[in-house]
Design an enzyme around this catalytic site. Sequence first.
Site, PDB file in Angstrom:
ATOM      1  N   GLY A  41      23.285 143.557 -29.962  1.00 35.56           N
ATOM      2  CA  GLY A  41      21.978 143.004 -29.342  1.00 35.56           C
ATOM      3  C   GLY A  41      21.024 144.104 -29.727  1.00 35.56           C
ATOM      4  O   GLY A  41      21.354 145.215 -29.593  1.00 35.56           O
ATOM      5  N   ALA A  44      19.503 145.930 -26.701  1.00 34.87           N
ATOM      6  CA  ALA A  44      20.679 146.848 -26.170  1.00 34.87           C
ATOM      7  C   ALA A  44      20.871 148.126 -27.103  1.00 34.87           C
ATOM      8  O   ALA A  44      21.220 149.277 -26.546  1.00 34.87           O
ATOM      9  CB  ALA A  44      21.959 146.081 -25.954  1.00 34.87           C
ATOM     10  N   ASN A 188      12.049 146.378 -41.447  1.00 35.39           N
ATOM     11  CA  ASN A 188      12.632 146.611 -42.701  1.00 35.39           C
ATOM     12  C   ASN A 188      11.843 146.223 -43.644  1.00 35.39           C
ATOM     13  O   ASN A 188      10.674 145.376 -43.545  1.00 35.39           O
ATOM     14  CB  ASN A 188      14.389 146.414 -42.575  1.00 35.39           C
ATOM     15  CG  ASN A 188      14.461 144.844 -42.658  1.00 35.39           C
ATOM     16  OD1 ASN A 188      13.859 144.099 -43.095  1.00 35.39           O
ATOM     17  ND2 ASN A 188      15.716 144.563 -42.289  1.00 35.39           N
ATOM     18  N   ASP A 258      18.500 149.864 -35.701  1.00 35.32           N
ATOM     19  CA  ASP A 258      18.422 149.834 -34.154  1.00 35.32           C
ATOM     20  C   ASP A 258      18.576 151.456 -33.835  1.00 35.32           C
ATOM     21  O   ASP A 258      17.744 151.862 -32.986  1.00 35.32           O
ATOM     22  CB  ASP A 258      19.505 149.196 -33.396  1.00 35.32           C
ATOM     23  CG  ASP A 258      19.187 147.654 -33.393  1.00 35.32           C
ATOM     24  OD1 ASP A 258      17.914 147.111 -33.869  1.00 35.32           O
ATOM     25  OD2 ASP A 258      20.555 147.055 -33.467  1.00 35.32           O
TER      26      ASP A 258
HETATM   27  P1  ATP Z   1      20.466 146.924 -40.430  1.00 35.36           P
HETATM   28  O1  ATP Z   1      19.934 145.224 -40.217  1.00 35.36           O
HETATM   29  O2  ATP Z   1      21.553 146.995 -41.163  1.00 35.36           O
HETATM   30  O3  ATP Z   1      20.569 147.586 -38.849  1.00 35.36           O
HETATM   31  P2  ATP Z   1      17.654 147.669 -41.319  1.00 35.36           P
HETATM   32  O4  ATP Z   1      17.684 146.504 -42.485  1.00 35.36           O
HETATM   33  O5  ATP Z   1      16.991 147.224 -39.893  1.00 35.36           O
HETATM   34  O6  ATP Z   1      19.365 148.031 -40.848  1.00 35.36           O
HETATM   35  P3  ATP Z   1      17.450 149.726 -42.808  1.00 35.36           P
HETATM   36  O7  ATP Z   1      16.023 149.709 -43.530  1.00 35.36           O
HETATM   37  O8  ATP Z   1      18.651 148.908 -43.847  1.00 35.36           O
HETATM   38  O9  ATP Z   1      17.402 149.040 -41.750  1.00 35.36           O
HETATM   39  O10 ATP Z   1      17.945 151.222 -42.313  1.00 35.36           O
HETATM   40  C1  ATP Z   1      17.549 151.960 -41.445  1.00 35.36           C
HETATM   41  C2  ATP Z   1      17.591 153.313 -41.663  1.00 35.36           C
HETATM   42  O11 ATP Z   1      19.002 153.697 -41.566  1.00 35.36           O
HETATM   43  C3  ATP Z   1      17.066 153.805 -42.956  1.00 35.36           C
HETATM   44  O12 ATP Z   1      15.673 154.073 -42.748  1.00 35.36           O
HETATM   45  C4  ATP Z   1      17.882 155.078 -43.283  1.00 35.36           C
HETATM   46  O13 ATP Z   1      17.528 156.028 -42.543  1.00 35.36           O
HETATM   47  C5  ATP Z   1      19.310 154.675 -42.514  1.00 35.36           C
HETATM   48  N1  ATP Z   1      20.006 154.057 -43.545  1.00 35.36           N
HETATM   49  C6  ATP Z   1      20.330 152.815 -43.744  1.00 35.36           C
HETATM   50  N2  ATP Z   1      20.963 152.450 -44.922  1.00 35.36           N
HETATM   51  C7  ATP Z   1      21.399 153.613 -45.659  1.00 35.36           C
HETATM   52  C8  ATP Z   1      22.166 154.136 -46.521  1.00 35.36           C
HETATM   53  N3  ATP Z   1      22.939 153.134 -47.318  1.00 35.36           N
HETATM   54  N4  ATP Z   1      22.314 155.753 -46.662  1.00 35.36           N
HETATM   55  C9  ATP Z   1      21.529 156.483 -45.954  1.00 35.36           C
HETATM   56  N5  ATP Z   1      20.627 156.033 -45.015  1.00 35.36           N
HETATM   57  C10 ATP Z   1      20.651 154.508 -44.570  1.00 35.36           C
HETATM   58  O1  RIB Z   2      20.924 144.972 -35.439  1.00 33.77           O
HETATM   59  C1  RIB Z   2      22.323 144.707 -35.199  1.00 33.77           C
HETATM   60  C2  RIB Z   2      22.453 143.823 -34.123  1.00 33.77           C
HETATM   61  O2  RIB Z   2      21.898 142.551 -34.562  1.00 33.77           O
HETATM   62  C3  RIB Z   2      23.859 143.603 -33.795  1.00 33.77           C
HETATM   63  O3  RIB Z   2      24.299 144.472 -32.651  1.00 33.77           O
HETATM   64  C4  RIB Z   2      23.658 142.123 -33.313  1.00 33.77           C
HETATM   65  O4  RIB Z   2      24.039 141.968 -31.800  1.00 33.77           O
HETATM   66  C5  RIB Z   2      22.575 141.697 -33.539  1.00 33.77           C
HETATM   67  O5  RIB Z   2      21.663 141.152 -32.692  1.00 33.77           O
END
Ligand code: ATP
Ligand code: RIB
Length: 311
Positions: A41, A44, A188, A258
């Site tokens: 979540g 969380a 993002n 997160d």
């Molecule tokens: P998710 O939905 O997978 O939790 P997100 O799309 O919200 O992630 P991202 O922009 O993909 O967020 O990633 C958040 C942070 O995680 C980036 O700013 C970076 O610090 C780290 N990160 C993510 N992917 C990578 C990678 N392949 N290599 C290095 N750092 C990464």
């Molecule tokens: O950002 C990752 C989270 O998205 C997962 O832990 C899942 O529960 C969804 O809420």
Amino acid sequence: MKSPTIAVVGSINVDLVARVPRIPAPGETLLGSDLVTTFGGKGANQAVMAARLGAHVHMVGRIGADSFGADVLANFAREGVDTTYAGKADRPTGVALISVAEDTGQNTIVVTPGANAAVTPEVVRAAHAAIEASGAVMCQLEIPTAATLEAFRMARAKGSPAVTIFNPAPAVAFPPELLPLCDVILPNEHEAAQIAGMPPIHSIEEAAVVGKTLQARGVKQVVITLGSRGALLIDESGAASHLPAEPVEAVDTVGAGDAFAGSLAFFMAAGLPLSDSVRRAVAIATLSVLKPGAMASFPFAHEIQHLLANG
Ligand code: ATP
Ligand code: RIB
């Protein structure tokens, strides 16, 4: 560094995770790994990240009166997250169905909100003592937007010290009045383009244009996470800076956003400037992609002392 108090008003899920050879095509059945059941979540996860860094964290949300709900509460207790305001609703605990592709580490997630849909403005108002006393108030979009709006309005109450951080994930529609209540919006790159109503972001320069568009809608500061490229921040003056991530071999990026959000809330509530907070959040989120799972992959304070030192 001082130990801040943070209120996270958001979602609580149990994550049911299968590793699959690749992201399945529509209509395709793939054989996956054994099922792994973990805690997740977005709310969380962010709460646990901030708690692992040393914050006193209040989780404001809802779980079901079921076995997943009981497991979630036990996990929060182990992580030191205060659940006074994480009560039970007459709906099942939220569940996320997650596939992680072995070939790229990418994931697909289906969330069944369950009890998270019962986080109403009344639930948020009942937590006013925690929200008004916190150094940061953090929200996402996995609970009803009316509750998020109420949380930020309360955080802006006269005398409240809270920095408001809005992580608009997943990118669902939200009332535009939310934006002027945000000190920081933290999407993002996909969410940023979608919210701004602009084409997908391919470069740092395009991210800066999208970020400035969001800032023009009333947010003070914008931070856009860019996956392996780190993050871009736009400060109050409108100046853009790029903070790169270390190149690593990602094994599972679930929860990376997160890890970033919980860390950013921690450092900002501890009083660090935005750019220092973002630099540290990039480093911590990057560590989280080296291990499987969402909160299971987040580092503890003792593992990253260099990032917690002042200066
Ligand atoms: P998710 O939905 O997978 O939790 P997100 O799309 O919200 O992630 P991202 O922009 O993909 O967020 O990633 C958040 C942070 O995680 C980036 O700013 C970076 O610090 C780290 N990160 C993510 N992917 C990578 C990678 N392949 N290599 C290095 N750092 C990464
Ligand atoms: O950002 C990752 C989270 O998205 C997962 O832990 C899942 O529960 C969804 O809420």
